[in-house]
Design a protein around this motif. Structure first.
Motif, PDB file in Angstrom:
ATOM      1  N   UNK A  98      10.051  14.168 -57.140  1.00  0.00           N
ATOM      2  CA  UNK A  98      11.070  13.144 -57.395  1.00  0.00           C
ATOM      3  C   UNK A  98      11.377  13.022 -58.882  1.00  0.00           C
ATOM      4  N   UNK A  99      10.363  13.203 -59.712  1.00  0.00           N
ATOM      5  CA  UNK A  99      10.527  12.988 -61.159  1.00  0.00           C
ATOM      6  C   UNK A  99      11.073  14.206 -61.912  1.00  0.00           C
ATOM      7  N   UNK A 100      11.197  15.347 -61.249  1.00  0.00           N
ATOM      8  CA  UNK A 100      11.662  16.547 -61.950  1.00  0.00           C
ATOM      9  C   UNK A 100      12.986  16.350 -62.689  1.00  0.00           C
ATOM     10  N   UNK A 101      13.984  15.683 -62.102  1.00  0.00           N
ATOM     11  CA  UNK A 101      15.259  15.542 -62.831  1.00  0.00           C
ATOM     12  C   UNK A 101      15.193  14.607 -64.029  1.00  0.00           C
ATOM     13  N   UNK A 102      14.133  13.834 -64.141  1.00  0.00           N
ATOM     14  CA  UNK A 102      14.076  12.795 -65.165  1.00  0.00           C
ATOM     15  C   UNK A 102      13.280  13.202 -66.404  1.00  0.00           C
ATOM     16  N   UNK A 103      12.848  14.449 -66.449  1.00  0.00           N
ATOM     17  CA  UNK A 103      12.144  14.939 -67.635  1.00  0.00           C
ATOM     18  C   UNK A 103      13.160  15.437 -68.663  1.00  0.00           C
ATOM     19  N   UNK A 104      12.693  15.586 -69.891  1.00  0.00           N
ATOM     20  CA  UNK A 104      13.566  16.086 -70.959  1.00  0.00           C
ATOM     21  C   UNK A 104      13.481  17.611 -71.025  1.00  0.00           C
ATOM     22  N   UNK A 105      14.621  18.258 -71.001  1.00  0.00           N
ATOM     23  CA  UNK A 105      14.685  19.719 -71.063  1.00  0.00           C
ATOM     24  C   UNK A 105      15.598  20.130 -72.221  1.00  0.00           C
ATOM     25  N   UNK A 106      15.186  21.108 -73.016  1.00  0.00           N
ATOM     26  CA  UNK A 106      16.020  21.550 -74.145  1.00  0.00           C
ATOM     27  C   UNK A 106      17.326  22.201 -73.710  1.00  0.00           C
ATOM     28  N   UNK A 107      17.348  22.754 -72.485  1.00  0.00           N
ATOM     29  CA  UNK A 107      18.542  23.458 -72.010  1.00  0.00           C
ATOM     30  C   UNK A 107      18.507  23.543 -70.489  1.00  0.00           C
ATOM     31  N   UNK A 108      19.612  23.969 -69.914  1.00  0.00           N
ATOM     32  CA  UNK A 108      19.646  24.148 -68.464  1.00  0.00           C
ATOM     33  C   UNK A 108      18.693  25.270 -68.031  1.00  0.00           C
ATOM     34  N   UNK A 109      18.487  26.266 -68.883  1.00  0.00           N
ATOM     35  CA  UNK A 109      17.546  27.339 -68.553  1.00  0.00           C
ATOM     36  C   UNK A 109      16.126  26.797 -68.426  1.00  0.00           C
ATOM     37  N   UNK A 110      15.763  25.904 -69.314  1.00  0.00           N
ATOM     38  CA  UNK A 110      14.422  25.307 -69.222  1.00  0.00           C
ATOM     39  C   UNK A 110      14.312  24.385 -68.009  1.00  0.00           C
ATOM     40  N   UNK A 111      15.387  23.695 -67.679  1.00  0.00           N
ATOM     41  CA  UNK A 111      15.374  22.872 -66.467  1.00  0.00           C
ATOM     42  C   UNK A 111      15.137  23.758 -65.246  1.00  0.00           C
ATOM     43  N   UNK A 112      15.869  24.851 -65.160  1.00  0.00           N
ATOM     44  CA  UNK A 112      15.720  25.750 -64.019  1.00  0.00           C
ATOM     45  C   UNK A 112      14.308  26.323 -63.948  1.00  0.00           C
ATOM     46  N   UNK A 113      13.741  26.698 -65.093  1.00  0.00           N
ATOM     47  CA  UNK A 113      12.381  27.239 -65.112  1.00  0.00           C
ATOM     48  C   UNK A 113      11.372  26.218 -64.601  1.00  0.00           C
ATOM     49  N   UNK A 114      11.508  24.976 -65.035  1.00  0.00           N
ATOM     50  CA  UNK A 114      10.573  23.926 -64.616  1.00  0.00           C
ATOM     51  C   UNK A 114      10.669  23.660 -63.118  1.00  0.00           C
ATOM     52  N   UNK A 115      11.883  23.603 -62.604  1.00  0.00           N
ATOM     53  CA  UNK A 115      12.052  23.376 -61.165  1.00  0.00           C
ATOM     54  C   UNK A 115      11.424  24.521 -60.365  1.00  0.00           C
ATOM     55  N   UNK A 116      11.736  25.762 -60.759  1.00  0.00           N
ATOM     56  CA  UNK A 116      11.198  26.915 -60.029  1.00  0.00           C
ATOM     57  C   UNK A 116       9.672  26.949 -60.062  1.00  0.00           C
ATOM     58  N   UNK A 117       9.093  26.647 -61.210  1.00  0.00           N
ATOM     59  CA  UNK A 117       7.641  26.731 -61.377  1.00  0.00           C
ATOM     60  C   UNK A 117       6.885  25.755 -60.485  1.00  0.00           C
ATOM     61  N   UNK A 118       7.543  24.711 -60.058  1.00  0.00           N
ATOM     62  CA  UNK A 118       6.832  23.699 -59.275  1.00  0.00           C
ATOM     63  C   UNK A 118       6.505  24.162 -57.855  1.00  0.00           C
ATOM     64  N   UNK A 119       7.104  25.231 -57.386  1.00  0.00           N
ATOM     65  CA  UNK A 119       6.672  25.786 -56.105  1.00  0.00           C
ATOM     66  C   UNK A 119       5.212  26.189 -56.164  1.00  0.00           C
ATOM     67  N   UNK A 120       4.860  26.917 -57.228  1.00  0.00           N
ATOM     68  CA  UNK A 120       3.469  27.328 -57.433  1.00  0.00           C
ATOM     69  C   UNK A 120       2.587  26.158 -57.869  1.00  0.00           C
ATOM     70  N   UNK A 121       3.118  25.346 -58.753  1.00  0.00           N
ATOM     71  CA  UNK A 121       2.328  24.251 -59.314  1.00  0.00           C
ATOM     72  C   UNK A 121       1.854  23.285 -58.227  1.00  0.00           C
ATOM     73  N   UNK A 122       2.748  22.915 -57.335  1.00  0.00           N
ATOM     74  CA  UNK A 122       2.403  21.972 -56.279  1.00  0.00           C
ATOM     75  C   UNK A 122       1.544  22.632 -55.194  1.00  0.00           C
TER      76      UNK A 122
END
Length: 457
Positions: A98-122
């Motif tokens: 739920x909180x993924x969209x509310x973090x600070x990202x330097x760019x859309x590329x970093x946003x995409x990387x963070x979202x994708x990484x959470x498959x493994x992270x979770x």
């Protein structure tokens, strides 16, 4: 101690998780676990990573993502339910989504990387929860805690050397350490993902950093085959091969490993065992240093890839003109294009490219500049190009291997556009038309695995 990595198909649902947990429990040396994101449960299913990419796109478009969040969470919840793990234990997983969209990202590329990484992270967090629930002493280790530092490239990161010092200081007793694959953290504290094969890369990094005795990579195949089973029926399984054989074959299309994924393990000379989660008692394929390998066949495998294109250039007295190749490379540099190979003769030259880095506009602009600058007598772009790699440590001490490769191709009227043998003498590269590549692989396989008996060196 063993580092054990499980792919997405191995962790797709509760029954697959159960197989993985049985594998972990069967060997006390399997102490470091690397998870991928949950993969497809059947052909029509969607991988969790793809769901997360959809979630990221909805976020960027500022659209409601409640439904997709619930769909993603339900994948984890269904696995937890299979083990009777209370839903309350998954509150941190739900909150993270739920909180993924509310973090600070330097760019859309970093946003995409963070979202994708959470498959493994979770999934790693869930694995640690389930292991603990089943009475197995386990701890989730986030890459930020472990010190997995990566370069400032959000979706194509490389590991920083400082990572290995952090990992060497990591302490653990009898507990299982569960790591998510696929990503690390930049010096600025942002998530950045590795390229394709990212969880394999994490496993290799941990094997090196924790000085493992063995890196086990569990997937959905019994072993690596000597040829693509989609091309050759029931190809021979490879029981043992070298690092460099694996690298050469991966380059030309072997899908078990991305060809750069195992470099950290290679650097530390750690053996890698590719095994099947569904048949864990089978020996699989062991990948070892050259010093631990004695070939019993001339070649170990043959692979092909159609992802290439070629530029053919002809000009009389090309070999006499100082700076000709330099001018050509400067044009490639101008368009930020790297080349794979450059076989040449006295009057002609072929440059082979990976087509994934090129679009039609770049190709046309590049050809225009080459024509204007170098004034070749002939300039052709060949889009119909395939590369075939014939690989084997056994070739180094054999005479006439090229003839053995070419003879069945000639008999079957398969044209060879390029031949290149590496200095190590363990690989021979052929260029053919894409339409001929499968037939070429079949003929080469038959020549060396059907017609040739096993030879003990």
């Amino acid at each position: 101690m063993k580092v054990v990595k499980f792919g997405g198909s191995s962790l797709a649902d509760g029954p697959q998780f159960e197989k993985v947990i049985q594998i972990i429990a069967a060997d006390s040396a399997r102490q470091v676990i690397v998870t991928s994101a949950p993969g497809k449960r059947e052909k029509s299913d969607t991988k969790v990573t793809d769901l997360l990419i959809k979630y990221a796109k909805l976020t960027l478009m500022q659209k409601n993502a409640t439904e997709i969040v619930q769909t993603i969470f339900n994948r984890y919840l269904s696995i937890a339910t299979y083990f009777n793990l209370p839903e309350a234990e998954l509150i941190p997983i739900k909150e993270a989504l739920v909180n993924l969209p509310h973090r600070d990202y330097p760019s859309t590329d970093y946003l995409m990387a963070a979202f994708k990484a959470h498959g493994e992270r979770l999934n790693a967090r869930l694995m640690a929860l389930i292991l603990t629930h089943l009475g197995i002493n386990a701890r989730f280790i986030d890459p930020s805690e472990a010190g997995i530092r990566v370069t400032d490239e959000p979706n194509n990161a490389s590991v920083e050397p400082s990572t290995y010092a952090y990992l060497a200081a990591l302490s653990y007793g009898n507990e299982k350490l569960v790591f998510p694959g696929f990503f690390g953290f930049t010096d600025a504290g942002q998530i950045a993902t590795f390229s394709r094969g990212g969880s394999d890369i994490t496993g290799a990094i941990l094997a090196r950093g924790l000085n493992a005795d063995l890196y086990e990579n569990f997937t959905d195949v019994d072993a690596i085959c000597a040829a693509d089973p989609r091309i050759v029926n029931n190809p021979l399984e490879i029981t043992r091969m070298t690092y460099r054989e694996m690298r050469e074959l991966s380059y030309a299309g072997f899908s078990v490993f991305h060809d750069e994924a195992i470099i950290p393990a290679i650097e530390a000379q750690i053996p890698i065992n590719v095994k099947n989660t569904n048949h864990p008692n089978l020996p699989g394929t062991l990948i070892v240093p050259e010093s631990q390998f004695e070939p019993i066949r001339t070649i170990t495998g043959v692979a092909s890839s159609n992802r290439f294109a070629a530029l053919y250039l002809h000009r009389y007295l090309l070999n006499k003109e100082v700076g000709f190749t330099l001018k050509l490379l400067q044009i490639l540099y101008k368009y930020d294009v790297s080349y794979e190979h450059m076989p040449s003769g006295i009057d002609d030259l072929t440059i082979i490219f990976d087509k994934s880095q090129l679009d039609e506009q770049t190709i046309q602009a590049m050809l225009h500049d080459i024509q204007e600058t170098l004034q070749p007598d002939q300039l052709n772009w060949i889009d119909d190009y395939a590369i075939i790699m014939v690989v084997g440590e056994g070739m180094r001490n054999q005479i006439g291997v090229i003839e053995q490769i070419i003879a069945p191709l000639a008999e079957n009227k398969i044209g060879v556009h390029m031949i290149n043998q590496g200095a190590s003498r363990i690989s021979i590269m052929l260029g053919t038309r894409q339409a001929d590549s499968k037939a070429a692989v079949k003929q080469i396989y038959n020549q060396f695995f059907v017609n040739e008996p096993i030879s003990i060196s």
